[in-house]
Design a protein around this motif. Structure first.
Motif, PDB file in Angstrom:
ATOM      1  N   HIS A 157      -2.663   6.692   4.205  1.00 28.96           N
ATOM      2  CA  HIS A 157      -2.933   6.025   3.023  1.00 28.96           C
ATOM      3  C   HIS A 157      -3.393   6.887   1.997  1.00 28.96           C
ATOM      4  CE1 HIS A 157      -5.541   3.689   0.423  1.00 28.96           C
ATOM      5  NE2 HIS A 157      -4.789   2.188   0.669  1.00 28.96           N
ATOM      6  N   HIS A 158      -2.450   6.508   0.827  1.00 29.71           N
ATOM      7  CA  HIS A 158      -2.851   7.178  -0.321  1.00 29.71           C
ATOM      8  C   HIS A 158      -3.482   6.277  -1.422  1.00 29.71           C
ATOM      9  CE1 HIS A 158      -1.767   8.891  -4.420  1.00 29.71           C
ATOM     10  NE2 HIS A 158      -1.546   9.747  -3.761  1.00 29.71           N
ATOM     11  N   SER A 159      -3.091   5.190  -1.658  1.00 24.25           N
ATOM     12  CA  SER A 159      -3.771   4.500  -2.632  1.00 24.25           C
ATOM     13  C   SER A 159      -3.158   2.460  -2.456  1.00 24.25           C
ATOM     14  CB  SER A 159      -3.225   4.697  -4.288  1.00 24.25           C
ATOM     15  OG  SER A 159      -1.897   4.459  -4.291  1.00 24.25           O
ATOM     16  N   GLY A 160      -4.030   1.760  -2.912  1.00 31.29           N
ATOM     17  CA  GLY A 160      -3.471   0.430  -2.724  1.00 31.29           C
ATOM     18  C   GLY A 160      -4.782  -0.207  -2.162  1.00 31.29           C
ATOM     19  N   PRO A 161      -4.413  -1.561  -1.755  1.00 29.03           N
ATOM     20  CA  PRO A 161      -3.218  -2.192  -2.101  1.00 29.03           C
ATOM     21  C   PRO A 161      -3.033  -2.382  -3.661  1.00 29.03           C
ATOM     22  CG  PRO A 161      -4.808  -3.746  -1.378  1.00 29.03           C
ATOM     23  CD  PRO A 161      -5.570  -2.404  -1.199  1.00 29.03           C
ATOM     24  N   THR A 162      -1.693  -2.625  -4.119  1.00 28.34           N
ATOM     25  CA  THR A 162      -1.244  -2.954  -5.227  1.00 28.34           C
ATOM     26  C   THR A 162      -0.376  -3.813  -5.234  1.00 28.34           C
ATOM     27  OG1 THR A 162      -1.009  -1.962  -7.657  1.00 28.34           O
ATOM     28  CG2 THR A 162       0.093  -0.895  -5.535  1.00 28.34           C
ATOM     29  N   CYS A 163       0.024  -4.422  -6.649  1.00 24.18           N
ATOM     30  CA  CYS A 163       1.388  -5.225  -6.741  1.00 24.18           C
ATOM     31  C   CYS A 163       2.571  -4.464  -7.064  1.00 24.18           C
ATOM     32  CB  CYS A 163       0.834  -6.482  -7.599  1.00 24.18           C
ATOM     33  SG  CYS A 163      -0.282  -7.471  -6.897  1.00 24.18           S
ATOM     34  N   LEU A 164       3.777  -4.729  -6.421  1.00 23.97           N
ATOM     35  CA  LEU A 164       4.881  -4.300  -6.853  1.00 23.97           C
ATOM     36  C   LEU A 164       5.917  -5.378  -7.306  1.00 23.97           C
ATOM     37  CD1 LEU A 164       6.102  -1.415  -6.722  1.00 23.97           C
ATOM     38  CD2 LEU A 164       7.302  -2.077  -4.658  1.00 23.97           C
TER      39      LEU A 164
ATOM     40  N   TYR B  42       3.019  10.670 -13.603  1.00 28.60           N
ATOM     41  CA  TYR B  42       2.860   9.338 -13.886  1.00 28.60           C
ATOM     42  C   TYR B  42       3.111   8.594 -12.698  1.00 28.60           C
ATOM     43  CZ  TYR B  42       8.164   9.527 -12.285  1.00 28.60           C
ATOM     44  OH  TYR B  42       8.907   9.531 -11.472  1.00 28.60           O
ATOM     45  N   SER B  43       2.451   7.389 -12.629  1.00 29.10           N
ATOM     46  CA  SER B  43       2.593   6.583 -11.384  1.00 29.10           C
ATOM     47  C   SER B  43       3.124   5.227 -11.978  1.00 29.10           C
ATOM     48  CB  SER B  43       1.130   6.439 -10.781  1.00 29.10           C
ATOM     49  OG  SER B  43       0.115   5.964 -11.618  1.00 29.10           O
ATOM     50  N   VAL B  44       3.794   4.561 -10.937  1.00 36.43           N
ATOM     51  CA  VAL B  44       4.347   3.322 -11.301  1.00 36.43           C
ATOM     52  C   VAL B  44       3.618   2.067 -10.260  1.00 36.43           C
ATOM     53  CG1 VAL B  44       6.324   1.995 -11.180  1.00 36.43           C
ATOM     54  CG2 VAL B  44       6.446   4.430 -11.514  1.00 36.43           C
ATOM     55  N   ASN B  45       3.329   1.297 -10.959  1.00 37.02           N
ATOM     56  CA  ASN B  45       2.201   0.070 -10.383  1.00 37.02           C
ATOM     57  C   ASN B  45       1.240   0.613  -9.485  1.00 37.02           C
ATOM     58  OD1 ASN B  45       4.231  -1.924 -11.625  1.00 37.02           O
ATOM     59  ND2 ASN B  45       5.486  -1.688  -9.897  1.00 37.02           N
ATOM     60  N   ALA B  46       0.476   1.325 -10.089  1.00 33.22           N
ATOM     61  CA  ALA B  46      -0.519   1.998  -9.347  1.00 33.22           C
ATOM     62  C   ALA B  46      -0.322   2.935  -8.097  1.00 33.22           C
ATOM     63  CB  ALA B  46      -1.663   0.955  -8.953  1.00 33.22           C
TER      64      ALA B  46
ATOM     65  N   THR C 111       0.872  -1.260   0.091  1.00 33.97           N
ATOM     66  CA  THR C 111       0.114   0.089   0.198  1.00 33.97           C
ATOM     67  C   THR C 111       0.881   1.259   0.032  1.00 33.97           C
ATOM     68  OG1 THR C 111      -0.178  -0.194   2.467  1.00 33.97           O
ATOM     69  CG2 THR C 111      -1.967  -1.033   1.125  1.00 33.97           C
ATOM     70  N   TRP C 112       0.443   2.544  -0.705  1.00 30.43           N
ATOM     71  CA  TRP C 112       1.243   3.635  -0.746  1.00 30.43           C
ATOM     72  C   TRP C 112       0.606   4.671   0.313  1.00 30.43           C
ATOM     73  CZ3 TRP C 112       5.544   4.619  -3.453  1.00 30.43           C
ATOM     74  CH2 TRP C 112       5.942   3.715  -4.503  1.00 30.43           C
ATOM     75  N   LEU C 113       1.539   5.223   0.895  1.00 27.80           N
ATOM     76  CA  LEU C 113       1.361   6.180   1.934  1.00 27.80           C
ATOM     77  C   LEU C 113       1.795   7.643   1.655  1.00 27.80           C
ATOM     78  CD1 LEU C 113       2.462   4.318   5.311  1.00 27.80           C
ATOM     79  CD2 LEU C 113       0.429   4.313   4.390  1.00 27.80           C
TER      80      LEU C 113
ATOM     81  N   VAL D 227       3.445   1.723 -15.805  1.00 28.89           N
ATOM     82  CA  VAL D 227       3.462   3.271 -15.858  1.00 28.89           C
ATOM     83  C   VAL D 227       2.176   3.794 -16.343  1.00 28.89           C
ATOM     84  CG1 VAL D 227       4.559   5.233 -16.107  1.00 28.89           C
ATOM     85  CG2 VAL D 227       5.907   2.874 -15.684  1.00 28.89           C
ATOM     86  N   HIS D 228       1.289   4.190 -15.410  1.00 33.88           N
ATOM     87  CA  HIS D 228       0.307   5.274 -16.054  1.00 33.88           C
ATOM     88  C   HIS D 228       0.508   6.556 -16.234  1.00 33.88           C
ATOM     89  CE1 HIS D 228      -4.132   5.801 -16.726  1.00 33.88           C
ATOM     90  NE2 HIS D 228      -4.048   6.793 -15.676  1.00 33.88           N
ATOM     91  N   ILE D 229       0.160   7.098 -17.423  1.00 34.57           N
ATOM     92  CA  ILE D 229       0.717   8.525 -17.703  1.00 34.57           C
ATOM     93  C   ILE D 229      -0.567   9.326 -17.786  1.00 34.57           C
ATOM     94  CG2 ILE D 229       1.909  10.054 -19.076  1.00 34.57           C
ATOM     95  CD1 ILE D 229       4.030   7.978 -19.622  1.00 34.57           C
ATOM     96  N   VAL D 230      -0.650  10.408 -17.254  1.00 35.69           N
ATOM     97  CA  VAL D 230      -1.938  11.356 -17.701  1.00 35.69           C
ATOM     98  C   VAL D 230      -1.409  12.734 -18.056  1.00 35.69           C
ATOM     99  CG1 VAL D 230      -3.730  12.585 -16.568  1.00 35.69           C
ATOM    100  CG2 VAL D 230      -3.345  10.255 -15.767  1.00 35.69           C
ATOM    101  N   ALA D 231      -1.867  12.998 -19.185  1.00 38.87           N
ATOM    102  CA  ALA D 231      -1.407  14.334 -20.059  1.00 38.87           C
ATOM    103  C   ALA D 231      -2.545  15.200 -20.029  1.00 38.87           C
ATOM    104  CB  ALA D 231      -0.950  13.753 -21.338  1.00 38.87           C
ATOM    105  N   THR D 232      -2.441  16.526 -19.443  1.00 36.73           N
ATOM    106  CA  THR D 232      -3.333  17.412 -19.389  1.00 36.73           C
ATOM    107  C   THR D 232      -2.968  18.676 -19.991  1.00 36.73           C
ATOM    108  OG1 THR D 232      -3.861  16.652 -17.242  1.00 36.73           O
ATOM    109  CG2 THR D 232      -4.429  19.013 -17.692  1.00 36.73           C
TER     110      THR D 232
END
Length: 303
Positions: A119-126, A252-256, A104-106, A190-195
Protein backbone atom coordinates in the motif's frame (compact mmCIF):
# COMPACT_ATOMS: atom_id res chain seq x y z
CA UNK A 1 -23.17 5.37 2.24
CA UNK A 2 -23.46 3.88 -1.27
CA UNK A 3 -26.52 1.82 -2.18
CA UNK A 4 -25.97 -1.73 -3.42
CA UNK A 5 -27.01 -0.66 -6.94
CA UNK A 6 -24.28 1.96 -7.15
CA UNK A 7 -21.74 -0.53 -5.82
CA UNK A 8 -22.61 -2.99 -8.56
CA UNK A 9 -22.18 -0.23 -11.14
CA UNK A 10 -18.68 0.51 -9.81
CA UNK A 11 -17.74 -3.17 -9.94
CA UNK A 12 -19.10 -3.51 -13.49
CA UNK A 13 -17.13 -0.44 -14.55
CA UNK A 14 -13.95 -1.98 -13.15
CA UNK A 15 -14.58 -5.31 -14.90
CA UNK A 16 -15.05 -3.48 -18.19
CA UNK A 17 -11.59 -1.98 -17.71
CA UNK A 18 -9.83 -5.29 -16.98
CA UNK A 19 -9.33 -7.31 -20.16
CA UNK A 20 -6.78 -10.09 -19.87
CA UNK A 21 -4.50 -8.55 -22.49
CA UNK A 22 -2.65 -5.22 -22.17
CA UNK A 23 -4.71 -2.31 -23.47
CA UNK A 24 -2.86 -0.04 -25.88
CA UNK A 25 -3.57 3.65 -25.41
CA UNK A 26 -3.61 6.33 -28.08
CA UNK A 27 0.12 7.09 -27.95
CA UNK A 28 1.28 3.50 -28.07
CA UNK A 29 1.91 3.21 -24.32
CA UNK A 30 0.63 0.05 -22.70
CA UNK A 31 -1.18 0.06 -19.37
CA UNK A 32 -1.48 -3.50 -18.08
CA UNK A 33 -4.96 -4.33 -16.83
CA UNK A 34 -5.25 -7.48 -14.77
CA UNK A 35 -7.20 -8.95 -11.91
CA UNK A 36 -5.41 -6.87 -9.32
CA UNK A 37 -5.17 -3.39 -10.84
CA UNK A 38 -3.57 -1.14 -13.43
CA UNK A 39 0.17 -0.69 -13.89
CA UNK A 40 1.29 2.86 -14.64
CA UNK A 41 4.26 2.39 -16.96
CA UNK A 42 7.31 4.70 -17.14
CA UNK A 43 7.27 7.30 -19.90
CA UNK A 44 9.97 9.44 -21.51
CA UNK A 45 9.77 12.21 -24.11
CA UNK A 46 11.13 11.42 -27.57
CA UNK A 47 13.60 14.28 -28.32
CA UNK A 48 12.82 14.07 -32.05
CA UNK A 49 9.01 14.01 -31.99
CA UNK A 50 8.25 15.41 -28.53
CA UNK A 51 5.80 12.54 -27.95
CA UNK A 52 5.66 10.47 -24.78
CA UNK A 53 6.91 6.94 -25.42
CA UNK A 54 7.70 3.94 -23.17
CA UNK A 55 11.13 3.98 -21.55
CA UNK A 56 13.76 2.33 -23.71
CA UNK A 57 15.05 -1.05 -22.49
CA UNK A 58 17.95 -0.46 -20.14
CA UNK A 59 17.03 3.19 -19.48
CA UNK A 60 17.78 4.35 -15.95
CA UNK A 61 14.44 5.41 -14.35
CA UNK A 62 14.32 8.56 -12.23
CA UNK A 63 11.94 7.02 -9.68
CA UNK A 64 13.11 3.97 -7.69
CA UNK A 65 9.53 2.67 -7.44
CA UNK A 66 6.83 1.56 -9.83
CA UNK A 67 3.13 2.03 -9.16
CA UNK A 68 -0.34 0.72 -9.90
CA UNK A 69 -3.82 1.25 -8.54
CA UNK A 70 -6.65 -1.12 -7.71
CA UNK A 71 -10.26 -0.71 -6.68
CA UNK A 72 -10.84 -0.05 -3.02
CA UNK A 73 -12.09 -3.21 -1.28
CA UNK A 74 -10.85 -5.45 -4.13
CA UNK A 75 -9.62 -8.84 -2.87
CA UNK A 76 -8.40 -10.12 -6.24
CA UNK A 77 -10.14 -11.80 -9.15
CA UNK A 78 -13.84 -10.99 -8.94
CA UNK A 79 -13.97 -10.92 -5.12
CA UNK A 80 -14.61 -7.87 -2.97
CA UNK A 81 -14.58 -7.29 0.78
CA UNK A 82 -18.28 -6.89 1.59
CA UNK A 83 -17.85 -5.02 4.93
CA UNK A 84 -15.40 -2.67 3.20
CA UNK A 85 -17.94 -1.97 0.45
CA UNK A 86 -20.33 -0.69 3.10
CA UNK A 87 -17.90 2.10 4.04
CA UNK A 88 -16.41 2.63 0.59
CA UNK A 89 -15.22 6.12 -0.32
CA UNK A 90 -17.83 8.32 -2.02
CA UNK A 91 -16.57 9.62 -5.37
CA UNK A 92 -19.11 12.18 -6.54
CA UNK A 93 -18.90 15.64 -8.06
CA UNK A 94 -15.66 15.24 -9.99
CA UNK A 95 -13.97 18.10 -11.88
CA UNK A 96 -16.52 17.79 -14.71
CA UNK A 97 -19.41 16.72 -12.48
CA UNK A 98 -18.94 13.02 -13.14
CA UNK A 99 -18.69 10.20 -10.60
CA UNK A 100 -15.31 8.65 -9.96
CA UNK A 101 -13.89 5.30 -8.90
CA UNK A 102 -12.52 4.69 -5.37
CA UNK A 103 -9.00 3.28 -5.67
CA UNK A 104 -5.90 2.66 -3.59
CA UNK A 105 -2.34 3.07 -4.89
CA UNK A 106 0.31 0.36 -4.55
CA UNK A 107 4.08 0.58 -5.04
CA UNK A 108 7.07 -1.73 -5.10
CA UNK A 109 10.81 -1.26 -5.72
CA UNK A 110 11.53 -1.13 -9.42
CA UNK A 111 13.58 -3.99 -10.85
CA UNK A 112 13.82 -5.98 -7.60
CA UNK A 113 13.10 -9.70 -8.22
CA UNK A 114 10.29 -10.97 -6.04
CA UNK A 115 9.33 -7.50 -4.79
CA UNK A 116 5.74 -7.43 -3.56
CA UNK A 117 3.19 -4.70 -4.05
CA UNK A 118 2.51 -2.71 -0.87
CA UNK A 119 0.00 0.00 0.00
CA UNK A 120 1.32 3.43 -0.96
CA UNK A 121 -1.60 5.85 -0.52
CA UNK A 122 -5.37 6.16 -0.60
CA UNK A 123 -8.12 5.38 -0.79
CA UNK A 124 -8.74 8.25 -3.17
CA UNK A 125 -11.02 8.98 -6.11
CA UNK A 126 -10.08 8.51 -9.75
CA UNK A 127 -12.38 10.69 -11.87
CA UNK A 128 -11.83 9.11 -15.26
CA UNK A 129 -12.96 5.79 -16.64
CA UNK A 130 -9.74 5.40 -18.64
CA UNK A 131 -7.05 7.27 -16.68
CA UNK A 132 -4.33 5.49 -18.66
CA UNK A 133 -5.27 7.79 -21.55
CA UNK A 134 -4.71 10.88 -19.40
CA UNK A 135 -1.56 10.01 -17.47
CA UNK A 136 0.68 10.16 -20.58
CA UNK A 137 -0.90 13.48 -21.56
CA UNK A 138 -0.29 14.90 -18.09
CA UNK A 139 3.28 13.54 -18.14
CA UNK A 140 3.86 15.20 -21.52
CA UNK A 141 2.66 18.62 -20.32
CA UNK A 142 3.76 18.63 -16.69
CA UNK A 143 7.15 20.28 -17.39
CA UNK A 144 5.48 23.23 -19.15
CA UNK A 145 2.95 23.51 -16.31
CA UNK A 146 5.81 23.45 -13.77
CA UNK A 147 7.65 26.27 -15.53
CA UNK A 148 4.53 28.45 -15.54
CA UNK A 149 3.80 28.17 -11.81
CA UNK A 150 4.25 31.29 -9.62
CA UNK A 151 7.20 29.73 -7.81
CA UNK A 152 8.90 32.12 -5.38
CA UNK A 153 12.64 31.95 -6.08
CA UNK A 154 13.37 33.36 -2.62
CA UNK A 155 15.09 36.55 -1.54
CA UNK A 156 18.69 37.74 -1.48
CA UNK A 157 20.15 38.61 1.91
CA UNK A 158 23.50 40.44 2.25
CA UNK A 159 25.73 40.94 5.30
CA UNK A 160 26.46 43.79 5.75
CA UNK A 161 23.63 45.54 3.91
CA UNK A 162 22.75 47.85 2.22
CA UNK A 163 26.35 49.09 2.40
CA UNK A 164 29.57 47.11 2.25
CA UNK A 165 33.26 47.88 1.81
CA UNK A 166 35.43 47.48 -1.26
CA UNK A 167 37.80 44.55 -0.92
CA UNK A 168 35.91 43.03 2.03
CA UNK A 169 33.99 39.76 1.87
CA UNK A 170 30.24 40.41 1.72
CA UNK A 171 28.22 37.37 2.78
CA UNK A 172 25.23 36.58 0.55
CA UNK A 173 22.67 33.87 1.18
CA UNK A 174 19.30 32.86 -0.22
CA UNK A 175 16.05 32.59 1.71
CA UNK A 176 14.15 29.96 -0.34
CA UNK A 177 11.77 27.16 0.63
CA UNK A 178 9.78 24.23 -0.73
CA UNK A 179 6.40 25.17 -2.20
CA UNK A 180 3.25 23.23 -3.09
CA UNK A 181 0.61 23.90 -5.75
CA UNK A 182 -2.69 22.31 -6.79
CA UNK A 183 -3.68 22.58 -10.44
CA UNK A 184 -6.22 20.93 -12.75
CA UNK A 185 -4.94 19.23 -15.90
CA UNK A 186 -7.29 17.46 -18.32
CA UNK A 187 -9.96 17.44 -15.63
CA UNK A 188 -7.67 15.71 -13.09
CA UNK A 189 -6.43 17.11 -9.79
CA UNK A 190 -2.64 17.42 -9.87
CA UNK A 191 -0.56 18.25 -6.79
CA UNK A 192 2.91 19.70 -7.48
CA UNK A 193 5.77 20.07 -5.00
CA UNK A 194 8.68 22.36 -5.96
CA UNK A 195 11.93 21.96 -4.00
CA UNK A 196 14.94 24.30 -4.37
CA UNK A 197 18.07 22.34 -5.28
CA UNK A 198 20.58 24.77 -6.86
CA UNK A 199 21.43 28.47 -6.78
CA UNK A 200 23.18 30.81 -9.22
CA UNK A 201 24.53 34.17 -8.00
CA UNK A 202 25.13 37.15 -10.28
CA UNK A 203 26.92 39.72 -8.11
CA UNK A 204 26.35 42.58 -10.57
CA UNK A 205 30.01 43.28 -11.33
CA UNK A 206 30.37 40.62 -14.02
CA UNK A 207 30.98 37.79 -11.54
CA UNK A 208 28.64 34.78 -11.66
CA UNK A 209 28.82 31.86 -9.23
CA UNK A 210 26.85 28.65 -9.83
CA UNK A 211 24.69 26.82 -10.34
CA UNK A 212 25.72 25.10 -7.13
CA UNK A 213 23.82 23.44 -4.26
CA UNK A 214 24.65 25.85 -1.42
CA UNK A 215 22.11 28.53 -0.53
CA UNK A 216 24.55 29.98 1.98
CA UNK A 217 23.60 31.06 5.47
CA UNK A 218 23.75 33.97 7.93
CA UNK A 219 26.81 34.92 9.98
CA UNK A 220 26.76 36.57 13.42
CA UNK A 221 27.72 40.22 13.20
CA UNK A 222 31.07 39.72 14.87
CA UNK A 223 32.06 37.43 11.96
CA UNK A 224 31.03 39.73 9.11
CA UNK A 225 33.86 40.01 6.60
CA UNK A 226 34.71 36.29 6.71
CA UNK A 227 34.87 34.40 3.44
CA UNK A 228 31.98 31.97 2.96
CA UNK A 229 30.84 29.63 0.23
CA UNK A 230 28.61 32.32 -1.30
CA UNK A 231 30.43 35.53 -0.27
CA UNK A 232 31.94 38.01 -2.71
CA UNK A 233 34.56 40.78 -2.49
CA UNK A 234 33.99 43.78 -4.77
CA UNK A 235 37.02 45.38 -6.39
CA UNK A 236 35.34 48.72 -7.14
CA UNK A 237 32.95 51.13 -5.47
CA UNK A 238 29.42 51.81 -6.69
CA UNK A 239 25.91 50.37 -6.61
CA UNK A 240 25.49 46.79 -7.85
CA UNK A 241 22.37 44.72 -8.56
CA UNK A 242 22.74 41.25 -7.05
CA UNK A 243 20.51 38.66 -8.74
CA UNK A 244 19.66 35.15 -7.60
CA UNK A 245 18.36 32.37 -9.86
CA UNK A 246 17.00 29.35 -8.01
CA UNK A 247 16.65 25.96 -9.69
CA UNK A 248 13.73 23.83 -8.48
CA UNK A 249 13.15 20.12 -8.84
CA UNK A 250 9.51 19.04 -8.88
CA UNK A 251 7.26 16.07 -8.24
CA UNK A 252 3.60 15.64 -9.15
CA UNK A 253 0.79 13.32 -8.16
CA UNK A 254 -2.50 12.78 -9.97
CA UNK A 255 -5.71 12.44 -7.92
CA UNK A 256 -3.70 11.89 -4.70
CA UNK A 257 -1.72 9.09 -6.33
CA UNK A 258 2.00 8.42 -5.79
CA UNK A 259 4.45 11.30 -6.32
CA UNK A 260 6.24 11.10 -9.66
CA UNK A 261 9.33 13.11 -10.68
CA UNK A 262 8.86 16.00 -13.10
CA UNK A 263 11.41 15.65 -15.91
CA UNK A 264 13.95 18.44 -16.08
CA UNK A 265 14.09 21.39 -13.70
CA UNK A 266 12.57 24.84 -13.41
CA UNK A 267 14.57 28.05 -12.99
CA UNK A 268 13.09 31.11 -11.28
CA UNK A 269 14.65 34.52 -10.55
CA UNK A 270 14.40 36.51 -7.34
CA UNK A 271 13.98 40.30 -7.27
CA UNK A 272 17.43 41.97 -7.52
CA UNK A 273 19.02 43.31 -4.35
CA UNK A 274 20.98 46.59 -4.51
CA UNK A 275 24.28 46.65 -2.63
CA UNK A 276 26.32 49.89 -2.27
CA UNK A 277 30.08 49.36 -2.14
CA UNK A 278 32.06 52.06 -0.34
CA UNK A 279 35.78 52.55 0.08
CA UNK A 280 37.49 52.72 3.45
CA UNK A 281 40.42 54.91 4.52
CA UNK A 282 43.00 53.83 7.08
CA UNK A 283 45.31 56.34 8.78
CA UNK A 284 47.89 55.79 11.52
CA UNK A 285 48.47 58.41 14.25
CA UNK A 286 51.30 58.57 16.76
CA UNK A 287 49.84 61.14 19.19
CA UNK A 288 48.70 60.09 22.66
CA UNK A 289 45.31 61.80 23.10
CA UNK A 290 45.64 61.59 26.89
CA UNK A 291 48.85 63.59 26.72
CA UNK A 292 47.85 65.84 23.82
CA UNK A 293 44.10 66.13 23.34
CA UNK A 294 44.62 68.23 20.20
CA UNK A 295 46.81 65.62 18.50
CA UNK A 296 45.94 64.27 15.08
CA UNK A 297 43.20 61.70 15.19
CA UNK A 298 42.01 62.67 18.64
CA UNK A 299 38.28 63.25 19.20
CA UNK A 300 37.21 66.79 18.22
CA UNK A 301 40.18 67.49 15.97
CA UNK A 302 40.18 67.87 12.21
CA UNK A 303 41.32 64.84 10.27
Amino acid sequence: MRTWTSLVMVVMLHLELTPSDPASVHDGTEANFGAIGVDVGGLVKDPLTGEMVPEAPGAVPTDPNEYKYELQCHLGGGDFDTPCLGRQLECKDGPDGEEGIPVTWLSRPRGVPGAVWAHHSGPTCLFDARPEDLLPRIAADIQREFQSLPVNAGTVVAQPSPHTLRGAETNFYADAAEQQFDVTMFGQQVHIVATPVQYTWNYGDGTVFGPQPSMGGPLPQDRWGEKTRTSHAYGATGDFQVMLTTTFQGTYSVNAGPPLPIPGQGQFSAPPQTISVWRSLTRNYADDCNANSQGQGCPGTAR
